[in-house]
Design a protein around this motif. Structure first.
Motif, PDB file in Angstrom:
ATOM      1  N   ASN A 418       7.076   2.552  -5.685  1.00 45.55           N
ATOM      2  CA  ASN A 418       6.516   3.421  -4.652  1.00 45.55           C
ATOM      3  C   ASN A 418       5.007   3.265  -4.528  1.00 45.55           C
ATOM      4  O   ASN A 418       4.433   3.570  -3.472  1.00 45.55           O
ATOM      5  N   LEU A 419       4.359   2.803  -5.590  1.00 51.39           N
ATOM      6  CA  LEU A 419       2.912   2.590  -5.537  1.00 51.39           C
ATOM      7  C   LEU A 419       2.541   1.465  -4.578  1.00 51.39           C
ATOM      8  O   LEU A 419       1.401   1.399  -4.094  1.00 51.39           O
ATOM      9  N   LEU A 420       3.502   0.570  -4.289  1.00 49.90           N
ATOM     10  CA  LEU A 420       3.231  -0.509  -3.334  1.00 49.90           C
ATOM     11  C   LEU A 420       2.921   0.042  -1.948  1.00 49.90           C
ATOM     12  O   LEU A 420       2.159  -0.570  -1.181  1.00 49.90           O
ATOM     13  N   PHE A 421       3.493   1.193  -1.616  1.00 52.72           N
ATOM     14  CA  PHE A 421       3.258   1.759  -0.291  1.00 52.72           C
ATOM     15  C   PHE A 421       1.840   2.320  -0.166  1.00 52.72           C
ATOM     16  O   PHE A 421       1.324   2.449   0.947  1.00 52.72           O
ATOM     17  N   ILE A 422       1.241   2.673  -1.286  1.00 53.56           N
ATOM     18  CA  ILE A 422      -0.174   3.059  -1.248  1.00 53.56           C
ATOM     19  C   ILE A 422      -1.017   1.836  -0.888  1.00 53.56           C
ATOM     20  O   ILE A 422      -1.960   1.919  -0.077  1.00 53.56           O
ATOM     21  N   LEU A 423      -0.684   0.672  -1.472  1.00 51.93           N
ATOM     22  CA  LEU A 423      -1.386  -0.566  -1.114  1.00 51.93           C
ATOM     23  C   LEU A 423      -1.171  -0.913   0.349  1.00 51.93           C
ATOM     24  O   LEU A 423      -2.081  -1.414   1.029  1.00 51.93           O
ATOM     25  N   LEU A 424       0.041  -0.610   0.862  1.00 48.10           N
ATOM     26  CA  LEU A 424       0.332  -0.906   2.261  1.00 48.10           C
ATOM     27  C   LEU A 424      -0.523  -0.064   3.202  1.00 48.10           C
ATOM     28  O   LEU A 424      -0.871  -0.516   4.304  1.00 48.10           O
ATOM     29  N   VAL A 425      -0.893   1.141   2.786  1.00 49.24           N
ATOM     30  CA  VAL A 425      -1.773   1.979   3.602  1.00 49.24           C
ATOM     31  C   VAL A 425      -3.106   1.266   3.842  1.00 49.24           C
ATOM     32  O   VAL A 425      -3.654   1.296   4.957  1.00 49.24           O
ATOM     33  N   TYR A 426      -3.608   0.595   2.807  1.00 51.14           N
ATOM     34  CA  TYR A 426      -4.898  -0.086   2.905  1.00 51.14           C
ATOM     35  C   TYR A 426      -4.776  -1.514   3.445  1.00 51.14           C
ATOM     36  O   TYR A 426      -5.783  -2.110   3.835  1.00 51.14           O
ATOM     37  N   THR A 427      -3.543  -2.052   3.447  1.00 51.85           N
ATOM     38  CA  THR A 427      -3.327  -3.413   3.963  1.00 51.85           C
ATOM     39  C   THR A 427      -2.114  -3.400   4.897  1.00 51.85           C
ATOM     40  O   THR A 427      -1.048  -3.959   4.584  1.00 51.85           O
ATOM     41  N   PRO A 428      -2.235  -2.764   6.066  1.00 46.29           N
ATOM     42  CA  PRO A 428      -1.088  -2.610   6.970  1.00 46.29           C
ATOM     43  C   PRO A 428      -0.793  -3.863   7.790  1.00 46.29           C
ATOM     44  O   PRO A 428      -0.954  -3.888   9.029  1.00 46.29           O
TER      45      PRO A 428
END
Length: 529
Positions: A418-428
């Motif tokens: 689920n932490l990958l989705f935090i990275l996706l917020v910054y790299t959409p």
């Protein structure tokens, strides 16, 4: 029906926490071939496909059809109630487990007869939906709603029978592989009824700008024809080799049981709705979750009280009710004692991290600016394929190691990804979205496969349908209740906080797994002949 007296399963005394020396000496390829290249695995693959087809025809595909037909969004979302059968199937699972079907049970056996009936009802519901144009009138919309309810009820009932069949058809050490093949078939069925149905409706010419009833009619008729794969599978597979004494109850007893069930379900629904109007509205996520739990508990109490009253006035046959609803639960607590509460706690929260996060995933992708086509390709196709791969890996791991250790790995991956989705917020960007979706679905597939094997190990062969339905319903109850407030959490904080929160709520699961592994030996129960 008198309590089933079953012959001892060939390997019910085998502990699922240990592997035989023969299996341990096999190479990886030999273990894979032994696990997956057999008649039972093929049967579960096809039955999983039959179980996966209906679910999205109640949810996303039907919703898009109704929206294209011009139905208001608020009305469309109400159709989601048609699938409540998946969450409350444990209520009528005892009837599916104990009641024989006229003619069919004698000719096909207990499991295959119910499988055939539920599959025919699914086909009937799909045909009825295909013959109904929701754009026509309010009456036609009501017909569509009734057909959707029938589809949800029938497909949930099919799931009850398939789960029982899977547990009874093979010994404990085969369950992880059977779970994996079942999940693979289920995911393929979801691709067919999700992405496949949308591609068909588009191919036949229905769009948001130009609605075509005939396009959706053809699509749902094709889906009904696809369900014939399940029917043919039911006629091909063998009935589990368990001997059952002939039933001694009369037709009147069975009729009374059906009437008792209907009355108890009505009490459940009225209590659920009544509590919804009594409980105060709240903007607090925590209080909303607690109110939802109270609403569910009150409904279960109303269900039990109605049965108790009917027993007291001698409308319900007491002994039959005890064997049908009470004995399966009592047997579980007799087997594990007070430790049963620890097991139930683990079942209730094991999937909480990824289920809560998944509840808002599509909205999350949309808010990041991804198109519907990008979301569909990533989630409904690539993501589903990844979950299939994860289920195979999970089945293989559960075959090769202690099931509780496999569950630990699954729980860690489910929350960490689920932490990958935090990275996706910054790299959409699409590449990052595909990476997050693939990894997350691999983890979810793995966790699901090992957890299904774990639930199968907890289930008594005497009460497979009832106990597994109860476990699988409990598995999704808390995550779904909390997941309903995922949007409120994001509105009050941010997506970064939300996905960090879903990571944190997965950590206590590891403690529960540790306690279960320390204090409870998980093994299939022995059944005396």
């Amino acid at each position: 029906m008198t309590m089933n007296q079953l012959n001892k399963h060939p390997s019910q005394s085998d502990s699922i926490t240990h592997q035989s020396s023969q299996t341990a000496n096999l190479t990886a390829w030999q273990a894979f071939a032994q696990a997956y290249l057999n008649r039972e695995s093929l049967a579960l693959l096809l039955l999983g496909f039959a179980a996966g087809v209906p679910i999205l025809l109640v949810f996303s595909s039907l919703g898009l059809w109704l929206r294209e037909a011009g139905i208001e969004r608020s009305t469309v979302t109400m159709f989601g109630w048609a699938a409540l059968g998946y969450s409350f199937k444990f209520i009528w699972a005892p009837l599916v487990d104990s009641l024989p079907l006229p003619v069919l049970t004698r000719s096909l056996g207990r499991r295959r007869s119910w499988l055939l009936l539920t599959q025919l009802l699914i086909i009937a519901a799909l045909v009825l939906m295909a013959l109904t144009n929701p754009q026509g009138s309010d009456q036609m919309l009501m017909v569509m709603a009734a057909a959707a309810v029938l589809l949800g009820f029938s497909s949930a009932s099919q799931d009850i029978v398939i789960d029982a069949y899977r547990i009874e058809i093979a010994p404990a050490q085969m369950q992880p592989a059977l779970s994996a093949t079942y999940i693979m078939g289920y995911r393929i069925g979801m691709i067919v009824s999700g992405a496949g149905a949308l591609y068909l409706a588009d191919f036949f010419g229905s769009t948001m700008e130009s609605y075509s009833y005939l396009a959706w009619q053809k699509t749902y008729l094709i889906m009904a024809a696809v369900m014939l794969i399940g029917v043919m599978t039911t006629l091909w597979i063998k009935e589990p080799t368990l001997s059952v004494k002939p039933a001694t109850e009369s037709n009147r007893d069975y009729l009374q049981m059906i009437l008792v069930f209907v009355a108890a379900v009505v009490a459940f629904i009225l209590a659920f709705r009544g509590m919804g109007t009594v409980l105060p509205e709240t903007e607090s996520v925590l209080m909303g979750f607690l109110y939802g739990c109270m609403q569910f508990v009150a409904s279960v109490i109303a269900f039990a009280v109605m049965i108790f009253v009917l027993i007291k006035v001698e409308i319900a046959p007491k002994q039959m009710v005890m064997r049908t609803w009470v004995e399966p639960v009592a047997e579980f607590f007799r087997r594990y004692g007070k430790k049963a509460l620890l097991l139930l706690a683990l079942i209730g929260v094991y999937r909480i991290s990824d289920v809560v996060a998944g509840n808002i995933s599509n909205i999350f992708y949309q808010d990041l600016g991804f198109s519907k086509t990008q979301i569909a390709n990533a989630v409904k196709v690539v993501g589903v394929v990844a979950s299939i791969g994860g289920s195979f890996v999970g089945g293989w791991i559960a075959q090769r190691m202690n099931i509780v250790k496999a569950m630990t790995l699954g729980a860690i991956l489910a929350c960490v990804t689920n932490l990958l989705f935090i990275l996706l917020v910054y790299t959409p960007v699409p590449m990052m979205m595909y990476f997050a979706v693939i990894v997350d679905n691999l983890a979810a597939g793995l966790a699901t496969a090992v957890f299904v094997a774990f639930l199968s190990a907890l289930t008594s062969i005497r009460f497979t349908a009832v106990q597994y339905a109860l476990f699988s319903s409990l598995m999704t109850l808390a995550p779904k209740l909390l997941g309903g407030y995922s949007g409120s959490i994001v509105d009050a904080t941010s997506y970064q906080f939300f996905f960090g929160f879903t990571f944190l709520i997965g950590i206590p699961v590891l403690l529960l797994i540790y306690l279960v592994n320390k204090h409870i030996k998980i093994s299939q129960p022995q059944i005396d002949p």
